[in-house]
Enzyme design. Structure first.
Site, short mmCIF file in Angstrom:
data_model
loop_
_atom_site.label_atom_id
_atom_site.label_comp_id
_atom_site.label_asym_id
_atom_site.label_seq_id
_atom_site.Cartn_x
_atom_site.Cartn_y
_atom_site.Cartn_z
CE LYS A 52 41.16 33.52 32.78
NZ LYS A 52 40.12 32.42 32.92
CB SER A 283 47.34 32.14 38.58
OG SER A 283 47.57 32.75 37.54
#
Length: 467
Positions: A52, A283
């Site tokens: 991110k 994830s």
């Protein structure tokens, strides 16, 4: 010119922001990948610890350029944690305040990390759907409108999100793989990663299959495979999966999807650590599990790429915590059909924090605080001889006419409760209720052997998991 097989050193830099991107890639060699080769791009190597960082840099730069974010402004975002960390890293480096709205299922490591970095963290419910006023994106948008100079990043509908991956991540993968990519696996949180990279791969003429890794309980895999949303449900994996299609996600670019259960994702990421030495987040387990499924289905050798999206250090209290997994019903446990099924921390396994009768109250209290429990069994020569809880310690602190230092030096055996409320492991659940009515913890024995403790929370959790 071919890339070097070993990382190249660079000179010092004056800003962490210059270190975002250009992450290394490693091949999986000790896990069965069928006829294929599986490569992991290590996005945890970004300075903020996740993929991110790329989009935070891109979205903030775009907001500045377009005039949405001005000096002294406040960056507001709804995030599962990693985007928040990245926005805080980039935002504070540029002099902005950061306010983040986070679902309450996020790991405490992420929340503590964000607060330590100076972000204003607002926790909200994770059990409400998109459109509910307490859903994290709805709350963030509302707060941004209320704050003077507030800018709602909205990674879910921000073109700079996918553009970051088209400009940086996609070209890096293409170069590192020497222009040979047969399969690319990603998840959808905000949708920017899979969209931007798929667009880039197609722009350079790649015919790589684009594969969505989706948690069971997310509706997105159904849209890809059947054209309709899949069954909605809960899942513990953080950062990916949705009950709506983010504006950033171009579903038409995706060729197929795999629905990965939490248990498979967690088993995969733990296997990755054991066999490959890579500490990855939850994830990443979903992505790698889907990539392994795809690889093992192929009938000829192919090359597949996916991510280690972030570091597993953010999930030590969850994914890598056996007791937490057992509480969630995700651990591999032998079921006995008795009260031992309610005990996730068993004495025989060394999982119960205990003290001895000669240990001081100071030692007892520190162990209770360190283990985040309110009572401690007292064990002598392998046998349970008593129990001590917070009220026992408080009683000594309030009543003895001695100094505080002397009180904490008292042995546990002089304070502990010897009249124990015990139940046999073979007794029914109903046997616990009278103990709880007397505000006691249930001490479970198998004959004379101590098995473990059962609290009200343990009972409620057991009933919740076995509805």
């Amino acid at each position: 010119m071919p890339l070097s097989a070993t990382p190249a050193l660079s000179g010092p830099t004056g800003s962490l922001l210059t270190l975002i991107g250009k992450t290394p890639m490693v091949e999986v060699t000790r896990i069965d990948t069928g006829k294929c080769r599986l490569f992991l791009k290590l996005e945890a190597q970004n300075p903020g610890g996740s993929i991110k960082d790329r989009i935070a840099l891109s979205m903030i730069a775009a907001a500045e350029k377009e005039g949405w974010l001005k000096p002294g402004g406040t960056i507001v975002e709804a995030t599962a944690g990693n985007t928040g960390l990245a926005l805080t890293l980039v935002g504070q480096a540029k002099g902005y305040k950061v306010l983040l709205v986070i679902p309450d299922k996020m790991s405490k490591e992420k929340i503590q990390h964000l607060r330590a970095m100076g972000a204003d963290v607002r926790l909200t419910r994770s059990d409400v759907p998109h459109g509910h006023p307490e859903y994290y994106t709805d709350m963030a948008e509302r707060l941004a409108q209320q704050i003077p100079g507030g800018f709602y990043v909205n990674q879910f509908a921000n073109d700079a999100n996918s553009q970051a991956h088209f400009d940086t991540t996609g070209p890096e993968i293409w170069e590192q793989m020497d222009h040979q990519v047969d399969g690319f696996v990603a998840g959808i949180g905000s949708g920017g990663t899979i969209t931007g990279i798929a667009q880039y791969l197609k722009s350079v003429g790649s015919d790589a299959e684009i594969i969505l890794a989706d948690p069971v309980g997310s509706t997105l895999a159904g849209i890809v495979n059947e054209g309709v949303p899949g069954p909605e449900g809960g899942y513990t994996v953080e950062g990916i999966g949705q009950n709506f299609v983010p504006d950033t996600a171009d579903m038409d670019l995706i060729d197929r999807a795999y629905s990965i259960p939490d248990a498979e994702a967690i088993a995969t990421v733990r296997e990755l650590l054991l066999k490959e030495g890579v500490l990855a987040g939850s994830s990443s387990g979903t992505l790698i599990a889907a990539a392994l499924r795809w690889c093992r289905e192929q009938t000829e050798p192919k090359r597949c790429v996916t991510f280690v999206c972030d570091t597993g250090a953010k999930y030590l209290s969850k994914v890598y915590n056996d007791a937490w997994l057992a509480d969630q019903g995700l651990g591999e446990r032998e079921i006995h059909g008795d009260l031992s099924d309610l005990i996730t921390r068993k004495y025989a396994d060394g999982a119960v924090v205990t003290a001895g009768p000669d240990d001081t109250l100071d030692t007892v209290f520190k162990r209770m605080r360190g283990a985040d429990v309110s009572q401690l069994p007292i064990i002598q020569d392998g046998r349970l001889v008593g129990i001590i809880d917070e009220s026992d310690i408080v009683h000594v602190m309030n009543t003895d006419e001695i100094t505080r230092q002397e009180r904490f030096k008292k042995p546990a055996g002089s304070v502990m409760t010897r009249n124990l409320d015990t139940v046999q492991v073979s007794e029914p659940l109903d046997a616990l209720i009278p103990l709880f009515d007397r505000d006691r913890v249930a001490i479970v024995l198998d004959g004379e052997q101590f098995v473990g403790l059962i609290t009200r929370t343990d009972l409620i959790n057991h009933l919740s998991l076995n509805r």
